[in-house]
Design a protein around this motif. Structure first.
Motif, PDB file in Angstrom:
ATOM      1  N   ILE A 181       3.890   1.975 -14.618  1.00  0.00           N
ATOM      2  CA  ILE A 181       4.597   1.552 -12.783  1.00  0.00           C
ATOM      3  C   ILE A 181       4.135   0.329 -12.535  1.00  0.00           C
ATOM      4  O   ILE A 181       2.930  -0.107 -12.853  1.00  0.00           O
ATOM      5  N   GLY A 182       4.903  -1.125 -12.612  1.00  0.00           N
ATOM      6  CA  GLY A 182       4.402  -1.999 -11.406  1.00  0.00           C
ATOM      7  C   GLY A 182       4.695  -2.030 -10.460  1.00  0.00           C
ATOM      8  O   GLY A 182       6.050  -2.309  -9.963  1.00  0.00           O
ATOM      9  N   VAL A 183       3.546  -2.756  -9.212  1.00  0.00           N
ATOM     10  CA  VAL A 183       3.748  -2.304  -8.138  1.00  0.00           C
ATOM     11  C   VAL A 183       3.785  -3.671  -7.672  1.00  0.00           C
ATOM     12  O   VAL A 183       2.701  -4.475  -7.752  1.00  0.00           O
ATOM     13  N   THR A 184       4.467  -4.730  -6.803  1.00  0.00           N
ATOM     14  CA  THR A 184       4.151  -6.023  -6.334  1.00  0.00           C
ATOM     15  C   THR A 184       5.565  -5.501  -4.687  1.00  0.00           C
ATOM     16  O   THR A 184       6.411  -5.058  -4.256  1.00  0.00           O
ATOM     17  N   GLU A 185       4.068  -6.711  -4.004  1.00  0.00           N
ATOM     18  CA  GLU A 185       4.761  -6.858  -2.741  1.00  0.00           C
ATOM     19  C   GLU A 185       5.863  -8.395  -2.662  1.00  0.00           C
ATOM     20  O   GLU A 185       4.997  -9.252  -2.963  1.00  0.00           O
ATOM     21  N   SER A 238       1.078  -1.096   0.100  1.00  0.00           N
ATOM     22  CA  SER A 238      -0.326  -0.315  -0.328  1.00  0.00           C
ATOM     23  C   SER A 238       0.546   1.522  -0.326  1.00  0.00           C
ATOM     24  O   SER A 238       0.688   2.334  -0.779  1.00  0.00           O
ATOM     25  N   GLN A 239       2.134   1.367   1.418  1.00  0.00           N
ATOM     26  CA  GLN A 239       2.612   2.587   1.001  1.00  0.00           C
ATOM     27  C   GLN A 239       3.471   2.012  -0.764  1.00  0.00           C
ATOM     28  O   GLN A 239       4.067   3.457  -0.833  1.00  0.00           O
ATOM     29  N   ALA A 240       3.767   1.441  -1.263  1.00  0.00           N
ATOM     30  CA  ALA A 240       4.789   1.325  -2.321  1.00  0.00           C
ATOM     31  C   ALA A 240       3.974   1.865  -3.393  1.00  0.00           C
ATOM     32  O   ALA A 240       4.403   2.053  -4.082  1.00  0.00           O
ATOM     33  N   ILE A 241       2.588   1.459  -3.442  1.00  0.00           N
ATOM     34  CA  ILE A 241       1.667   2.028  -4.075  1.00  0.00           C
ATOM     35  C   ILE A 241       1.930   3.572  -3.782  1.00  0.00           C
ATOM     36  O   ILE A 241       2.084   4.412  -5.132  1.00  0.00           O
ATOM     37  N   LEU A 242       1.596   4.173  -2.882  1.00  0.00           N
ATOM     38  CA  LEU A 242       1.542   5.794  -2.958  1.00  0.00           C
ATOM     39  C   LEU A 242       2.778   6.399  -3.669  1.00  0.00           C
ATOM     40  O   LEU A 242       3.004   7.621  -4.011  1.00  0.00           O
ATOM     41  N   ALA A 243       3.508   6.149  -2.661  1.00  0.00           N
ATOM     42  CA  ALA A 243       5.069   6.293  -3.832  1.00  0.00           C
ATOM     43  C   ALA A 243       4.692   6.040  -4.900  1.00  0.00           C
ATOM     44  O   ALA A 243       5.225   6.807  -5.729  1.00  0.00           O
ATOM     45  N   ALA A 244       5.168   5.211  -5.371  1.00  0.00           N
ATOM     46  CA  ALA A 244       4.345   4.900  -6.840  1.00  0.00           C
ATOM     47  C   ALA A 244       3.630   5.787  -7.378  1.00  0.00           C
ATOM     48  O   ALA A 244       3.835   6.419  -8.342  1.00  0.00           O
ATOM     49  N   GLU A 245       2.281   6.482  -6.723  1.00  0.00           N
ATOM     50  CA  GLU A 245       1.366   7.231  -8.079  1.00  0.00           C
ATOM     51  C   GLU A 245       2.594   8.506  -7.583  1.00  0.00           C
ATOM     52  O   GLU A 245       2.070   9.160  -8.312  1.00  0.00           O
ATOM     53  N   ARG A 246       3.156   8.700  -6.870  1.00  0.00           N
ATOM     54  CA  ARG A 246       3.852  10.284  -6.265  1.00  0.00           C
ATOM     55  C   ARG A 246       3.878  10.704  -7.316  1.00  0.00           C
ATOM     56  O   ARG A 246       4.439  11.701  -8.100  1.00  0.00           O
ATOM     57  N   ILE A 247       5.106   9.210  -7.963  1.00  0.00           N
ATOM     58  CA  ILE A 247       6.577   9.477  -8.752  1.00  0.00           C
ATOM     59  C   ILE A 247       5.629  10.388 -10.468  1.00  0.00           C
ATOM     60  O   ILE A 247       6.286  10.815 -10.856  1.00  0.00           O
ATOM     61  N   ARG A 248       4.654   9.016 -10.666  1.00  0.00           N
ATOM     62  CA  ARG A 248       3.980   9.386 -11.571  1.00  0.00           C
ATOM     63  C   ARG A 248       3.255  10.435 -11.926  1.00  0.00           C
ATOM     64  O   ARG A 248       3.694  11.162 -13.047  1.00  0.00           O
ATOM     65  N   LYS A 249       2.860  10.846 -10.774  1.00  0.00           N
ATOM     66  CA  LYS A 249       2.284  12.036 -11.294  1.00  0.00           C
ATOM     67  C   LYS A 249       3.112  13.303 -11.325  1.00  0.00           C
ATOM     68  O   LYS A 249       3.501  14.666 -11.769  1.00  0.00           O
ATOM     69  N   ARG A 250       4.257  13.589 -10.592  1.00  0.00           N
ATOM     70  CA  ARG A 250       5.391  14.654 -10.340  1.00  0.00           C
ATOM     71  C   ARG A 250       5.691  14.529 -12.013  1.00  0.00           C
ATOM     72  O   ARG A 250       6.415  15.648 -12.249  1.00  0.00           O
TER      73      ARG A 250
END
Length: 579
Positions: free
Chosen positions: A544-548, A512-524
């Motif tokens: 971006i692809g995110v996995t745990e 969940s935290q990784a998804i937030l970081a990924a989305e922040r990077i995509r938007k910026r």
């Protein structure tokens, strides 16, 4: 720094060695008597016995009585010779005050005399006679000496001052000495001060030996053990040449004096080996190695001569390095300093200090410089000071070695960074990614903590490169790297793993935290303005692809699943984060 060191040296030389320099051709007529102390040289005649076989009975004969020559000067300087010398002293002329002979002692102020034979005139049962007293190394165990560090004798109570005193000296060492009598109370007060000064000098040397021995065990650096060897044998030499050990154990002190020249040669060898190692002569002054090894060979020969009983020739040989090495070593040290040798500045100060006193001692041995207490024992003071300055040099070496080690570590870090860093973006490269992913994987399994991984790929990058060129494409890649770095934690690991492909490893972070970081990077990144490349350039985006990490999943399976998630984001329209 070197200039300041030489200033310190000249201050020391003024207070320690300057008094010794006053002996050059000076007139000491004012020193004949100081009330309690009388120099007998002024009241004496001497006779050289080249054969060394004249007996006291022969000396008393008229033939030899007339062969004595009047002595000039306040000290006896017979130099380096195997000849015996007889000294005749007229006791009637002595300006003695007080109760003589009971309150007085007789002394020779140089410890290294092998044979001393005193013939003291006495009256025994109304008959004139002579009492024979022995002293010196040759008569070990048979001496009539009081037990001081140089020969001291008591007068017999029935001394006859109307007849002359005879002294015979013979030595394999230097025959330069002062013969005197002094009121016993003032003599021992003066000697206590001298013993105290010797104790300070030896204490300094012992402290420096122990200190640098500890440093050797800590650092395992060769110059330190060579310094310890040099100072250890220099200390033994100084204790032997001054006769100081006889104050504690007379017989042991006499034994040490017998072999003291051997310690000289061993100390010289260690000093030269120390110079080679400390100054790094093979690198800075390689031409000096041959003459230095020659003198080490001379030292080996000298030790052999001592233990085969040839003390006179061993002693004579010892004066060769004493006369030559000061100039050789100083020249070499200065060259090494100019060429960048570590710590050479303190080494120069230390060796100048010692060699100044050594040269004076050598010149005294040859009779060029007058014998005095200072010229005989200045090497003890300068050796202790040398031990201090060489310790400063070794401490300075530690500083230089630490700086060099820090520089090496810095270079190593720089090289390591180059090996694991992508040159275009400054992010980590594929090698680093593979190593760290394996480490994070193991930590996550061991500690049962989460770990996440994201893959990023610039959308339509090939078309962008074809349209605007690779230099412009590089600017896009660099901007994505910047955005990634600005939007992750310090403990996260951003990597460029391919042309336009990036990965970020998130230790201790759930999906969940990784998804937030990924989305922040995509938007910026979507907000980055590339209009300087082309005013009509379309917005550049990233998928971006995110996995745990899952239980029982291998690193390869984790990477494959992340890669598949990224390409699913590409297939579903790009510019999005999927998980």
């Amino acid at each position: 720094m070197l200039k300041n060191g030489f200033k310190i040296f000249f201050i020391i030389i003024t207070f320690i060695l300057a008094p010794a320099l006053t002996v050059f051709g000076g007139n000491h007529s004012s020193e004949r008597s100081s009330g309690n102390q009388i120099e007998l040289a002024y009241y004496s005649q001497y006779l050289k016995d080249a054969s060394g076989e004249l007996t006291f009975k022969e000396i008393l004969s008229l033939e030899y009585e007339e062969a004595f020559q009047q002595h000039q000067g306040d000290v006896f300087q017979f130099g380096l010779t195997q000849d015996a010398h007889w000294i005749q002293t007229d006791l009637r002329e002595l300006p003695i005050e007080g109760n003589f002979p009971n309150d007085y002692i007789l002394y020779l102020d140089y410890s290294g005399i092998h044979e001393i034979n005193l013939y003291l005139p006495v009256i025994s049962n109304g008959v004139e006679d002579y009492v024979h007293l022995k002293g010196g190394i040759h008569y070990a165990g048979l001496q009539d000496e009081v037990g001081h560090f140089f020969p001291v004798f008591h007068f017999p109570e029935n001394l006859n001052p109307e007849r002359p005193l005879y002294t015979r000296v013979k030595s394999d060492y230097s025959q330069n000495f002062s013969l005197g009598i002094e009121r016993e109370t003032s003599f021992w007060v003066r000697q206590q001060f001298i013993v105290f000064m010797f104790a300070i000098a030896y204490g300094i040397m012992i402290a420096m030996i122990l200190y640098n021995l500890i440093l050797f065990f800590a650092l395992k650096d060769k110059p330190y053990i060579l310094y310890v060897g040099y100072m250890f044998f220099m200390l033994i030499y100084q204790v032997g040449i001054t006769g100081a050990l006889k104050v504690l154990n007379f017989n042991l002190g006499e034994t040490l004096e017998q072999y003291v020249i051997a310690t000289t040669f061993i100390a010289i060898s260690f000093a030269l080996l120390f110079a080679i190692s400390f100054l790094n002569l093979p690198r800075f002054v390689p031409k000096a190695l041959k003459p230095i090894r020659f003198f080490i060979g001379i030292s080996v020969v000298g030790v052999f001569l001592v233990f085969t009983g040839n003390l006179f020739y061993a002693n004579y040989l010892a004066y060769l390095p004493g006369a030559v090495l000061p100039f050789l070593i100083m020249t070499v040290a200065i060259k090494a300093y100019r060429r960048g040798s570590l710590g050479a500045r303190y080494y120069i100060i230390a060796t100048v200090l010692l060699f100044a006193s050594v040269l004076i001692f050598v010149l005294r041995g040859f009779g060029i410089v007058d014998h005095s207490f200072m010229t005989s024992y200045a090497t003890t003071a300068s050796a202790s000071l040398e031990s201090l300055f060489l310790s400063f040099a070794l401490a300075d070496r530690i500083s230089h070695l630490r700086k060099r080690e820090e520089l090496a570590k810095k270079r190593e870090l720089e090289l390591t960074k180059l090996m694991i860093t992508d040159s275009l973006t400054g992010l980590y490269n594929r090698r680093y990614f593979d190593d760290v992913l394996a480490s994070v994987y193991e930590e996550s399994r061991r500690e049962r903590i989460p770990a996440s991984l994201i893959y990023l790929d610039i959308d339509n990058f090939k078309r962008f490169n074809d349209t605007y060129g690779h230099p412009m494409g590089d600017k896009v890649i660099q901007n994505l790297a910047r955005v990634i770095s600005e939007n992750i934690r310090n403990q996260d690991h951003p990597c460029r793993i391919g042309g336009e492909e990036f990965a970020i490893i998130f230790p201790t972070m759930g999906k969940s935290q990784a998804i937030l970081a990924a989305e922040r990077i995509r938007k910026r990144f979507e907000e980055v303005d590339f209009s300087e490349i082309d005013p009509e350039i379309p917005t550049v985006t990233v998928s971006i692809g995110v996995t745990e990490l899952k239980k029982k999943e291998t690193p390869e399976e984790w990477i494959s699943r992340t890669d598949e998630t990224l390409y699913r984001a590409k297939r579903e329209g790009k510019n999005r984060v999927l998980y």
